[in-house]
Structures are given as structure tokens and as C-alpha cells.
Design an enzyme around this catalytic site. Structure first.
Site, PDB file in Angstrom:
ATOM      1  CG  ASP A   1      -4.943   2.933   0.969  1.00  0.00           C
ATOM      2  OD1 ASP A   1      -6.495   2.135   0.962  1.00  0.00           O
ATOM      3  OD2 ASP A   1      -4.088   2.177   1.633  1.00  0.00           O
TER       4      ASP A   1
ATOM      5  CG  HIS B 123      -4.312  -1.166  -1.177  1.00  0.00           C
ATOM      6  ND1 HIS B 123      -5.289  -2.357  -1.611  1.00  0.00           N
ATOM      7  CD2 HIS B 123      -4.408  -0.933  -0.417  1.00  0.00           C
ATOM      8  CE1 HIS B 123      -6.087  -1.864  -0.854  1.00  0.00           C
ATOM      9  NE2 HIS B 123      -6.076  -1.260  -0.162  1.00  0.00           N
TER      10      HIS B 123
ATOM     11  CG  MET C  97     -11.567   3.222   2.093  1.00  0.00           C
ATOM     12  SD  MET C  97     -10.141   3.051   2.846  1.00  0.00           S
ATOM     13  CE  MET C  97      -8.915   3.277   1.466  1.00  0.00           C
TER      14      MET C  97
ATOM     15  CB  SER D  19      -0.650  -0.045   1.308  1.00  0.00           C
ATOM     16  OG  SER D  19      -1.711   1.030   1.677  1.00  0.00           O
TER      17      SER D  19
ATOM     18  CG  HIS E 269      -8.911  -0.146  -0.483  1.00  0.00           C
ATOM     19  ND1 HIS E 269      -9.171   0.171   0.741  1.00  0.00           N
ATOM     20  CD2 HIS E 269     -11.025   0.239  -0.371  1.00  0.00           C
ATOM     21  CE1 HIS E 269      -9.387   0.054   1.840  1.00  0.00           C
ATOM     22  NE2 HIS E 269     -11.173  -0.132   1.335  1.00  0.00           N
TER      23      HIS E 269
ATOM     24  CG  ASP F 135      -6.163  -3.229   3.310  1.00  0.00           C
ATOM     25  OD1 ASP F 135      -5.319  -2.562   3.880  1.00  0.00           O
ATOM     26  OD2 ASP F 135      -6.817  -1.820   2.092  1.00  0.00           O
TER      27      ASP F 135
ATOM     28  CG  MET G 132      -8.752   7.417   2.420  1.00  0.00           C
ATOM     29  SD  MET G 132      -8.174   7.396   3.494  1.00  0.00           S
ATOM     30  CE  MET G 132      -6.985   5.977   3.574  1.00  0.00           C
TER      31      MET G 132
ATOM     32  CG  MET H 249     -11.642  -2.464   4.949  1.00  0.00           C
ATOM     33  SD  MET H 249     -10.025  -2.753   4.402  1.00  0.00           S
ATOM     34  CE  MET H 249      -9.255  -1.149   5.697  1.00  0.00           C
TER      35      MET H 249
END
Ligand code: DX5
Ligand code: ZN
Length: 224
Positions: free
Chosen positions: A37, A35, A70, A10, A68, A177, A39, A139
Site C-alpha cells: 500500500d 500487497h 493511493m 497486505s 496499490h 481490499d 499512500m 475498496m
């Protein structure tokens, strides 16, 4: 559960001013995916990166970008990430009004479709779609930040998700994760996980390649 262990470092824990160097380092060390992230400051209490950075990463990455999301309302914005070059796209079940539709949208693009479950979310919410998924992301921390402690009950959850995938005749790989390191990787692998995300255990140590190798070695020993 058969199949190789895939490691997805990540970049949330990497140096954002030198992302390309971080990606190259873990690719050379054998990373299977990167990965990323995303957000939005609403679904989770943090704000990270978006489509422009994913587009830039897609130009330099030689392995798939495991994006991913979020974010709230992934239903309406998932195309942004697909157009930017995301090859694996995971949305949160808690954040989608029309989960079936967004999963079909991702697959129609030729990307791998994943759905993530927060620690408090029961796997049964995936019953109607699990047979069509490519990834189920469990998660093992509450999403929002790297470097948090692994939640032990995640191990049993991975087992239950694995049973659901098997029962539905599905092919989804189980991804975990949050708080994955040498100590926790074997626990989730024995429960059926095959994709391991690790941020701090790889980018938070002096030598990311050594960090990746340590997580992989622990995971592969457990898979035997
Ligand atoms: C957390 C993110 C994770 C995070 C993992 O909300 O989804 O991908 O980067 O970091 P570690 O491995 O440090 O827990
Ligand atoms: Zn993540």
C-alpha cells in the site's frame, strides 16, 4: 466466475522493521502476491512507503508485488513503481486525469494493470477501459488504514463489476481490499471476487500462516 482464489497479504499490517520476515512467512503459507500500500498523505490521510522500499521488497519476494497506489497524479509517477519492480500496479480512478494513458503505460511495461474504486465511486466510471484491465480493485473500506470494518454494500458492487467485465468481454480479475477475513471473504467470492487482500486478518494475528489459511479456506469453500 471460474478461476482460483488468489490471496494477497497486505504488508501494511506487518512489522515494518521486519518486512522480509513477514513476506517470507506468508509466502511459505502460500500467498499468491504481496500487497503493498503506497499512500502519499494527500489522496489518503496516511503516509506509508514508496519506491525504495518496493525495490528492496522486489529483491526478496518470490511472488508478484501487488502495488496499490493511493496517490495523486499517478499519471506522472507510475514509472517510479514500475522501475522499482512492481508487477501488478493499481491506480485509483479518482486520482488519474488520464486513466487510459496510465493503464496503457503499465501494460506496456509488461505489468498487470489495475484500477481501484473507492466505496463512493460508481463502477460505471470504468466503462471505457474495463475491457483492457487485468484487475479491478473494489475498496471495501475507505482507503488509508488497515483494520477497518468491511462495508457491506461492497458485495453488490463486486457483482456489478463482475457483470461489467463479462459484458465487455474482458478478463480482469476482481480484487477486494479492506476488512477481508474469514467472515467477509465468502461474501465477496460468491459475488465474483478472485483476489483477496487481507492485512489485519493475516498480520494482525499471532500466526500469519494460520490467518492466511483461514481466509483461504473460507474463500475456497464459498467458491465451490
Ligand atoms: C487500506 C489498504 C488495505 C489495508 C487492508 O487503505 O488499501 O490494503 O492494508 O487492511 P485490512 O485487511 O486490515 O482491512
Ligand atoms: Zn490496499
Amino acid at each position: 466466475m471460474p478461476g482460483p482464489i488468489l490471496i494477497a497479504p497486505s504488508v501494511l499490517s506487518a512489522d515494518f522493521a521486519r518486512l522480509a520476515d513477514g513476506v517470507a512467512a506468508v509466502e511459505q503459507a502460500g500467498a499468491d502476491a504481496i500487497h503493498v500500500d503506497v499512500m502519499d498523505g494527500h489522496f489518503v490521510p496516511n503516509l506509508t512507503i514508496g519506491p525504495p522500499v518496493i525495490r528492496a521488497l522486489s529483491r526478496i519476494a518470490t511472488v508478484p508485488l501487488d502495488v496499490h497506489l493511493m496517490i495523486d497524479d499517478a499519471d506522472t509517477t507510475v514509472d517510479w513503481y514500475l522501475d522499482a519492480g512492481a508487477q501488478w500496479v493499481t491506480v485509483h480512478v479518482e486520482a488519474c486525469d488520464h486513466l487510459h494513458r496510465v493503464v496503457q503505460r503499465i501494460k506496456a511495461y509488461g505489468a498487470r494493470a489495475g484500477v481501484a474504486l473507492n466505496p463512493a465511486t460508481p463502477p460505471e466510471l470504468l466503462t471505457e477501459v474495463i475491457g483492457e484491465l487485468d484487475l479491478v480493485l473494489v475498496m471495501s473500506v475507505n482507503p488509508g488504514f488497515g483494520g477497518q470494518a468491511f462495508i457491506p454494500s461492497s458485495v453488490d458492487k463486486v457483482s456489478r463489476v463482475a457483470a461489467m467485465v463479462h459484458g465487455a468481454g474482458g478478463h480482469a480479475l476482481i480484487e477486494v481490499d479492506g476488512g477481508i477475513d474469514e467472515a467477509t471473504a465468502p461474501l465477496v467470492v460468491r459475488a465474483g471476487a478472485r483476489v483477496l487482500v487481507a492485512g489485519n486478518a493475516i498480520f494482525g494475528v499471532a500466526d500469519p500462516a494460520a490467518g492466511l489459511h483461514a481466509v483461504r479456506a473460507a474463500a475456497e469453500t464459498a467458491a465451490r
